[in-house]
Motif scaffolding. Structure first.
Motif, PDB file in Angstrom:
ATOM      1  N   PHE A  58       1.061 -38.925  30.821  1.00 17.03           N
ATOM      2  CA  PHE A  58       1.046 -37.809  31.762  1.00 17.03           C
ATOM      3  C   PHE A  58       2.440 -37.256  31.997  1.00 17.03           C
ATOM      4  CE2 PHE A  58      -2.497 -40.513  32.663  1.00 17.03           C
ATOM      5  CZ  PHE A  58      -3.526 -39.663  33.007  1.00 17.03           C
ATOM      6  N   SER A  89      -2.513 -39.204  37.066  1.00 19.65           N
ATOM      7  CA  SER A  89      -2.609 -40.376  36.207  1.00 19.65           C
ATOM      8  C   SER A  89      -3.326 -41.548  36.852  1.00 19.65           C
ATOM      9  CB  SER A  89      -1.233 -40.846  35.725  1.00 19.65           C
ATOM     10  OG  SER A  89      -0.637 -41.707  36.664  1.00 19.65           O
ATOM     11  N   PRO A 124      -2.875 -34.412  30.066  1.00 16.28           N
ATOM     12  CA  PRO A 124      -2.206 -35.521  29.403  1.00 16.28           C
ATOM     13  C   PRO A 124      -2.535 -35.554  27.908  1.00 16.28           C
ATOM     14  CG  PRO A 124      -4.118 -36.306  30.607  1.00 16.28           C
ATOM     15  CD  PRO A 124      -3.970 -34.853  30.934  1.00 16.28           C
ATOM     16  N   PHE A 157       5.276 -47.320  48.045  1.00 15.97           N
ATOM     17  CA  PHE A 157       5.324 -46.667  46.723  1.00 15.97           C
ATOM     18  C   PHE A 157       5.685 -45.186  46.817  1.00 15.97           C
ATOM     19  CE2 PHE A 157       1.078 -48.004  48.029  1.00 15.97           C
ATOM     20  CZ  PHE A 157       0.508 -46.777  48.368  1.00 15.97           C
ATOM     21  N   TYR A 158       5.749 -44.633  48.033  1.00 10.49           N
ATOM     22  CA  TYR A 158       6.231 -43.262  48.171  1.00 10.49           C
ATOM     23  C   TYR A 158       7.673 -43.214  48.674  1.00 10.49           C
ATOM     24  CZ  TYR A 158       1.457 -41.694  47.452  1.00 10.49           C
ATOM     25  OH  TYR A 158       0.229 -41.448  46.904  1.00 10.49           O
ATOM     26  N   TRP A 175     -10.248 -35.807  39.289  1.00 10.76           N
ATOM     27  CA  TRP A 175      -9.103 -34.899  39.181  1.00 10.76           C
ATOM     28  C   TRP A 175      -7.787 -35.671  39.330  1.00 10.76           C
ATOM     29  CZ3 TRP A 175      -7.348 -30.574  43.033  1.00 10.76           C
ATOM     30  CH2 TRP A 175      -6.346 -29.820  42.417  1.00 10.76           C
ATOM     31  N   VAL A 230       1.232 -30.895  33.169  1.00 10.64           N
ATOM     32  CA  VAL A 230       0.569 -31.432  34.352  1.00 10.64           C
ATOM     33  C   VAL A 230      -0.915 -31.066  34.241  1.00 10.64           C
ATOM     34  CG1 VAL A 230       0.454 -31.356  36.863  1.00 10.64           C
ATOM     35  CG2 VAL A 230       2.642 -31.091  35.702  1.00 10.64           C
ATOM     36  N   ASN A 231      -1.758 -31.995  34.509  1.00 11.99           N
ATOM     37  CA  ASN A 231      -3.207 -31.810  34.369  1.00 11.99           C
ATOM     38  C   ASN A 231      -3.701 -31.852  32.925  1.00 11.99           C
ATOM     39  OD1 ASN A 231      -4.683 -31.559  36.866  1.00 11.99           O
ATOM     40  ND2 ASN A 231      -3.399 -29.784  37.280  1.00 11.99           N
ATOM     41  N   MET A 255       4.867 -36.325  34.544  1.00 12.17           N
ATOM     42  CA  MET A 255       4.956 -36.637  35.962  1.00 12.17           C
ATOM     43  C   MET A 255       6.240 -36.168  36.623  1.00 12.17           C
ATOM     44  SD  MET A 255       2.194 -38.128  36.823  1.00 12.17           S
ATOM     45  CE  MET A 255       2.459 -39.074  38.307  1.00 12.17           C
ATOM     46  N   ALA A 280       7.017 -22.807  40.921  1.00 12.97           N
ATOM     47  CA  ALA A 280       6.923 -23.410  39.592  1.00 12.97           C
ATOM     48  C   ALA A 280       5.620 -23.021  38.924  1.00 12.97           C
ATOM     49  CB  ALA A 280       7.021 -24.914  39.707  1.00 12.97           C
ATOM     50  N   LYS A 281       5.712 -22.783  37.607  1.00 11.95           N
ATOM     51  CA  LYS A 281       4.524 -22.361  36.884  1.00 11.95           C
ATOM     52  C   LYS A 281       4.077 -23.418  35.891  1.00 11.95           C
ATOM     53  CE  LYS A 281       3.169 -18.533  33.872  1.00 11.95           C
ATOM     54  NZ  LYS A 281       3.753 -17.390  33.152  1.00 11.95           N
ATOM     55  N   ASN A 282       5.029 -24.072  35.263  1.00 11.97           N
ATOM     56  CA  ASN A 282       4.650 -24.995  34.198  1.00 11.97           C
ATOM     57  C   ASN A 282       5.721 -26.060  33.981  1.00 11.97           C
ATOM     58  OD1 ASN A 282       3.317 -26.080  32.025  1.00 11.97           O
ATOM     59  ND2 ASN A 282       4.187 -24.642  30.540  1.00 11.97           N
ATOM     60  N   TYR A 283       5.272 -27.297  33.855  1.00 14.08           N
ATOM     61  CA  TYR A 283       6.138 -28.385  33.395  1.00 14.08           C
ATOM     62  C   TYR A 283       5.496 -28.909  32.127  1.00 14.08           C
ATOM     63  CZ  TYR A 283       7.168 -28.452  38.434  1.00 14.08           C
ATOM     64  OH  TYR A 283       7.478 -28.117  39.715  1.00 14.08           O
ATOM     65  N   LYS A 300      -3.210 -26.379  38.748  1.00  8.15           N
ATOM     66  CA  LYS A 300      -3.813 -25.631  37.643  1.00  8.15           C
ATOM     67  C   LYS A 300      -4.850 -26.464  36.926  1.00  8.15           C
ATOM     68  CE  LYS A 300      -0.341 -22.430  36.021  1.00  8.15           C
ATOM     69  NZ  LYS A 300       0.628 -22.327  34.923  1.00  8.15           N
ATOM     70  N   SER A 301      -6.049 -26.454  37.446  1.00  5.26           N
ATOM     71  CA  SER A 301      -7.093 -27.245  36.820  1.00  5.26           C
ATOM     72  C   SER A 301      -8.412 -26.734  37.355  1.00  5.26           C
ATOM     73  CB  SER A 301      -6.909 -28.716  37.194  1.00  5.26           C
ATOM     74  OG  SER A 301      -8.073 -29.441  36.890  1.00  5.26           O
ATOM     75  N   THR A 323       4.267 -40.866  32.504  1.00  4.63           N
ATOM     76  CA  THR A 323       3.559 -42.070  32.919  1.00  4.63           C
ATOM     77  C   THR A 323       2.544 -42.436  31.840  1.00  4.63           C
ATOM     78  OG1 THR A 323       3.798 -41.735  35.286  1.00  4.63           O
ATOM     79  CG2 THR A 323       1.909 -42.999  34.579  1.00  4.63           C
ATOM     80  N   LEU A 332      -0.643 -20.375  41.242  1.00  2.00           N
ATOM     81  CA  LEU A 332      -0.873 -21.816  41.294  1.00  2.00           C
ATOM     82  C   LEU A 332       0.328 -22.586  40.768  1.00  2.00           C
ATOM     83  CD1 LEU A 332      -4.540 -22.179  40.028  1.00  2.00           C
ATOM     84  CD2 LEU A 332      -3.684 -22.220  42.364  1.00  2.00           C
ATOM     85  N   ILE A 333       0.728 -23.605  41.510  1.00  5.78           N
ATOM     86  CA  ILE A 333       1.757 -24.498  40.995  1.00  5.78           C
ATOM     87  C   ILE A 333       1.092 -25.408  39.945  1.00  5.78           C
ATOM     88  CG2 ILE A 333       3.145 -24.474  43.094  1.00  5.78           C
ATOM     89  CD1 ILE A 333       1.819 -27.172  43.794  1.00  5.78           C
ATOM     90  N   PRO A 334       1.886 -26.023  39.068  1.00  7.61           N
ATOM     91  CA  PRO A 334       1.298 -26.770  37.953  1.00  7.61           C
ATOM     92  C   PRO A 334       0.247 -27.788  38.386  1.00  7.61           C
ATOM     93  CG  PRO A 334       3.649 -26.569  37.613  1.00  7.61           C
ATOM     94  CD  PRO A 334       3.364 -25.981  38.959  1.00  7.61           C
ATOM     95  N   ALA A 335       0.492 -28.503  39.493  1.00  2.84           N
ATOM     96  CA  ALA A 335      -0.438 -29.557  39.885  1.00  2.84           C
ATOM     97  C   ALA A 335      -1.823 -29.002  40.206  1.00  2.84           C
ATOM     98  CB  ALA A 335       0.106 -30.317  41.085  1.00  2.84           C
ATOM     99  N   GLU A 351      -6.750 -37.051  36.230  1.00  2.00           N
ATOM    100  CA  GLU A 351      -6.219 -36.093  35.252  1.00  2.00           C
ATOM    101  C   GLU A 351      -4.834 -35.591  35.641  1.00  2.00           C
ATOM    102  OE1 GLU A 351      -8.708 -36.777  32.739  1.00  2.00           O
ATOM    103  OE2 GLU A 351      -7.748 -34.896  32.173  1.00  2.00           O
ATOM    104  N   ALA A 352      -4.614 -35.434  36.942  1.00  4.29           N
ATOM    105  CA  ALA A 352      -3.388 -34.771  37.370  1.00  4.29           C
ATOM    106  C   ALA A 352      -2.274 -35.767  37.671  1.00  4.29           C
ATOM    107  CB  ALA A 352      -3.657 -33.920  38.601  1.00  4.29           C
ATOM    108  N   ARG A 388      -0.702 -44.652  30.836  1.00  2.00           N
ATOM    109  CA  ARG A 388      -1.791 -45.299  31.560  1.00  2.00           C
ATOM    110  C   ARG A 388      -2.931 -45.663  30.617  1.00  2.00           C
ATOM    111  NH1 ARG A 388      -1.948 -46.274  37.132  1.00  2.00           N
ATOM    112  NH2 ARG A 388      -0.760 -44.351  37.243  1.00  2.00           N
ATOM    113  N   LYS A 403      -3.878 -37.834  24.929  1.00  6.64           N
ATOM    114  CA  LYS A 403      -4.723 -39.024  24.931  1.00  6.64           C
ATOM    115  C   LYS A 403      -4.787 -39.618  23.529  1.00  6.64           C
ATOM    116  CE  LYS A 403      -7.464 -37.490  28.792  1.00  6.64           C
ATOM    117  NZ  LYS A 403      -8.717 -37.062  29.372  1.00  6.64           N
TER     118      LYS A 403
END
Ligand code: HEM
Lengths: 394, 552
Positions: free
Chosen positions: B339, A329, B330, B89-90, A323, B327-328, B341, B293-296, A134-135, B462, A129-132, A326-327, B464, B332
């Protein structure tokens, strides 16, 4: 045998079981009338038993793959689409136990088979799973959304049966044209599967370099003869097929090539069948629907939407928003996939209103159900392939 | 308008189609129908009764389901159009002309058209938001128009209904069956066991179940209204914060939009899956895709400054907590979430130089420039010092002899420097870049020699706050309750009456799921020997029946 190969074997068993069950339901449909209830019972029972065995194998695939990967197998296009096919069968079994209509199986199972076959054309390896992703919301959101869509799909199956039965195919009408168009689209999916499998059996592969829209050079591998070339493409592989037309950088010519091959194969298969059988595909199927009760199909079409709509709302909108919050924002970001989920939802809301307050029963309602399914498939296929957003799986 | 007095004596509001009490049709149109329209029990709705004033007309417009559906379809089509090309916005551009240029460059004339028509920012356009607003108004008015009369007539209905009402039901049967008091009792019994509420009035039975499901649509519409209201609220100041910040490793920054919170980055972590350490099932995927990618993750410390402390004043901070933002996941605090991002790896942080003799490369001392905060003067060995006259963080070249920097990010640092030494007390000028040096004012004896760099990672975060979330959640919850209530239950009614002429009448109505109500009725008929009924809408069964009777 390790978990991963056990998993793919179970999927294969499920696939075969669904194919066999389709023919058994065919038998049940043929013998389903008042005089021969006994024989109907026998065929029907056998058919649903085989379906359930297939479904259990399919669940087995899902669970073993989950164990092997360590996360719910809904994280790429192959996994998600396969899960969707499985859930269509699950939804069919549910509705079958409420209404006992064998014709439903005769049409729902081939659609599930086609969807699973389609899924299998995409990379099948288990990926981390890529980070996004992972939930635990990945699991909850995707599974619920797919369940909702699967139940809604049964409504389209009932609608299709209703239409095949009630459209007068002897007269030249718009309806006759459109129902045949729906059949033709199914053949294009068949064309996609057949062309992909054929070229892969023939071991076709050719590499090209091209210039992408940010003006850098990349290489790309085609697994089908390149009808369309990428921008300024140059073959690396010897004897590679020279693209007929070169596309501007904006267009992914590789995907376009595979779409056009699918249409070519699908059309050829469709035309061959029509030449051999000398009939429209809808006319061939029509006799299989003659013994279904129209009102029952109409009712199933509505009931499936009633059952599926709340599930879809929960999975595809509410869980999705939680979700996304959470992911990413924000709970809503107008990402194309999100927007198309909203469109699907609004469409079914309109369906319910027209039915309840404007009395859109029968054919109108059946057409809406078929269109709803087309929107769902559009979101699954086209949005993933064409409109790349945050969601687009690898 | 006048109230309508029914033959049974009940006084109905003007516009009523079916007497609220006994069900008799009250106008010619209804009398002519074979099957009566039971949607709102034939009750009088404002929109069907008045059409004089402007208010009436607006009310009628918005209460129409036809209009409502056109509104929804318009929103649906507009939403779809907005997905044809990416929304602004993209798009990787911030000001109007860059955005316009982007659409033109990537999508050609179609992109320009899309941009010019405002479709590139469709969802925040006045007309799209207007449509959503109309949807909200329509929801409110359409619901009010129906729910009140519906409530009244469901409450008022009598057990005994007039035959003209019963025979216009979709499921209806009449016949001289052997129905006695005893079988009525049996029917009552059976209906109760099928979870019906059974009422009895003389020779009439009304069995009803699931009436509460009739309120489902109104409950779900209420949920939607609350949700839309919540979305509107975020336009008010204080309800909604959406900010971004770039935080460098080691840096402590004010968190924009908050009231005195600061974040310190203790480090950014970027991990990918490796074939060795990860579960071997992933091997194929890693081979095919390359790196995955595994983790940011940004490890941070959160501080709170004194009330009203602002950016730049990182004094008197009190430590609140340490956290790892992934990611996932945040961090609080106090209604805020921050977050993970985005990120930039290896941004230049510090550069170390030596002041050297150009020929002999003899060193006269070293100094380190902190690129976020360059000092004007660096004292070196006795008699040697270096002055930084100017700093160009993102140097792009000279324009008419003037050095240019395209951003404050240290992507390509360059310095205008004066080197002081005992031989040159007035200093020698040098323009120092990463790989080369320019001597703008003639040949120098000394030079600045680059030694090493330190880099650090930058986290894009980010910030929020969204105080409308509880309201949105409430709206969502109410919607789900309402939609389940209306979809998973249904309102069924069965009427059984022994008429004076000895005939028995049965009729049934449900707002959905006719098969179930017919099944219920079949079970009751079996026990109480009721006359056969007909589904006056089921064409196939009617055909079959005719077939049978004609002996086909
Ligand atoms: C996105 C917006 C909407 C959603 C999701 C929604 C949802 C629903 C649902 C699920 C039902 C029940 C349908 C059934 O049981 O078959 C319903 C009924 C209804 N809706 Fe909506 N609705 C929406 C907008 C509207 C609008 C704009 C109007 C007004 C014109 C409207 C008027 C009605 C009416 C009159 C009913 C029937 C009520 C009854 O039978 O007592 N709805 N709605």
């Amino acid at each position: 045998m390790d978990m991963a190969s056990l998993s793919s074997n179970l999927l294969f068993i499920a696939f075969v079981a669904y194919l066999v069950a389709t023919f058994l339901f065919g038998g049940a449909v043929k013998s389903s009338n008042a005089q021969s209830t006994k024989s109907f019972d026998r065929w029907g029972k056998l058919a649903i038993t085989v379906t359930i065995i297939g479904f259990i194998a399919n669940l087995g695939y899902f669970i073993t793959r989950w164990v092997a990967a360590g996360h719910a197998p809904v994280s790429n296009l192959f996994e998600f689409t396969t899960a969707f096919g499985m859930m269509i069968v699950g939804a069919f079994i549910l509705i079958y136990y409420i209404y006992k209509a064998p014709a439903l199986g005769l049409f729902a199972l081939p659609i599930a088979v086609l969807i699973i076959a389609y899924a299998s054309m995409f990379p099948k390896e288990i990926s981390p799973l890529i980070p996004a992703l992972k939930s635990y919301w990945l699991t909850i959101h995707v599974i619920t959304a797919a369940m909702g869509e699967a139940i809604l799909a049964i409504s389209a199956v009932a609608g299709l049966i209703y239409l095949l039965k009630n459209i007068d195919l002897t007269k030249k009408t718009k309806e006759r044209f459109w129902i045949e168009a729906v059949m033709y689209v199914l053949f294009i999916v068949v064309g996609f599967v057949v062309s992909t499998v054929s070229f892969s059996v023939a071991n076709y592969s050719a590499e090209y370099t091209y210039i992408s829209k940010d003006e850098t050079q990349h290489t790309i591998e085609y697994t089908m003869p390149a009808l369309f070339g990428m921008n300024e493409s140059v073959a690396i592989t010897d004897n590679a097929f020279e693209p007929l037309v070169e596309m501007p950088p904006l267009v992914n010519a590789k995907k376009l090539t595979s779409v056009v091959w699918s249409i070519l194969f699908g059309t050829v298969i469709y035309l061959l069948l029509r030449l051999i059988l000398r009939k429209r595909i809808s006319s061939i199927l029509q006799p299989l629907t003659k013994k279904s009760n129209s009102q029952l199909m109409d009712e199933i079409g509505y009931r499936a939407v009633l059952i599926g709509f709340p599930v879809f709302t929960l999975g595809a909108l509410i869980f999705a928003m939680i979700w996304a919050h959470e992911a990413w924002s924000r709970f809503w970001g107008w990402d194309p996939k999100e927007v198309w989920a909203l469109i699907t939802w609004l469409f079914y809301a309109v369906f319910l209103h027209l039915r309840l307050t404007k009395g859109w029963h029968g054919k109108k309602s059946a057409w809406l159900a078929v269109i709803g399914f087309i929107i769902i498939m559009f979101n699954l296929i086209a949005v993933n392939l064409i409109i790349a957003g945050l969601h687009s799986y690898a | 308008m006048d109230k309508i007095v029914c033959a049974c004596g009940n006084v109905n509001p003007a516009g009523t189609a079916l007497c609220e009490s006994c069900g008799r049709p009250l106008n010619e149109e209804t009398k002519e129908k074979k099957i009566v329209d039971m949607r709102y029990e034939g009750s009088a709705r404002r929109s069907q009764t008045y059409n004089k004033t402007i208010i009436d007309k607006v009310w009628n417009f918005f209460s129409s389901v036809k209009v409502g559906m056109w509104i929804i379809v318009s929103i649906l089509v507009a939403a779809a159009i907005g997905t044809i090309l990416p929304q602004v916005f993209y798009v990787p551009a911030t000001n109007e002309s860059d955005i316009a240029a982007y659409y033109e460059r990537i999508y050609g004339w179609f992109g320009t058209l899309y941009y010019e028509l405002g479709l590139s920012d469709l969802y925040s356009s006045w007309w799209f938001q207007g449509l959503v607003g109309m949807l909200g108004i329509s929801l409110v008015i359409a619901s009010l128009d129906r729910v009140i009369p519906l409530y009244k007539s469901l409450k008022k209905q009598k057990t005994k209904r007039h035959i003209s009402f019963l025979k216009r039901q979709r499921v209806y049967g009449i016949g001289k069956a052997e129905v006695t008091e005893d079988s009525l009792l049996k029917a009552e019994e059976k209906l109760k066991s099928l979870k019906y509420n059974v009422k009895r009035e003389g020779n009439a039975i009304l069995a009803e179940r699931g009436r509460f499901s009739r309120w489902g649509p109104y409950v779900n519409h209420l949920g939607l209204i609350i949700f839309l209201f919540g979305v509107m609220l975020r336009a008010l100041p204080g309800f909604y914060v959406d900010e971004t910040m770039w935080l460098r490793e080691g840096e402590t920054l004010y968190v924009p939009g908050t009231n005195g919170y600061f974040l310190e980055s203790k480090g950014f972590i970027y991990e990918t899956y490796s074939k060795e350490e990860s579960n071997e099932v992933f091997g194929d995927a890693i081979d095919r895709v390359g790196t995955i990618a595994k983790n940011y993750q940004t490890d941070v410390a959160l501080y709170k400054g004194p009330e009203n402390s602002v950016a730049g004043h990182a004094e008197d901070l009190t430590f609140e907590k340490n956290a790892s933002i992934q990611v996932n996941k945040p961090i609080k605090f106090d209604n805020f979430s921050v977050f993970q991002m985005d990120f930039r790896l290896d941004e230049l942080a510090k550069m170390k130089f030596q002041l050297q003799d150009k020929q002999t490369q003899q060193s006269f001392g070293e100094f380190t420039i902190d690129l976020a905060n360059p000092q004007p003067l660096y004292e070196l060995n006795e008699g040697y010092k270096v002055e930084v006259l100017d700093y160009y963080a993102d140097f792009t070249g000279f324009e008419e002899g003037v050095p240019q920097s395209q951003s404050p990010l240290p992507n390509n640092p360059a310095f205008l420097i004066k080197m002081y030494s005992p031989e040159f007390p007035k200093g020698e000028t040098s323009f120092v870049m990463i790989k080369e040096t320019v001597e703008p004012l003639g040949e120098n004896k000394h030079k600045i020699a680059f030694q090493s760099v330190e880099t650090r990672d930058v986290s894009g975060l980010t910030v929020r706050k969204d105080l409308t979330l509880p309201l949105l959640a409430l709206g969502g919850l109410i919607f789900m309750i309402g939609v389940a209530q209306g979809s998973y239950w249904n309102h069924r009614r069965i009427w059984i009456q022994l008429l004076e002429d000895g005939q028995t009448v049965v009729a049934a109505h449900t707002n959905k799921n006719w098969l179930s109500v017919k099944r219920d009725l079949d079970e009751v008929s079996k026990i109480a020997h009721l006359p056969e009924y007909l589904d006056q809408d089921d064409l196939d069964s009617l055909d079959e029946k005719v077939d049978k009777e004609e002996g086909v």
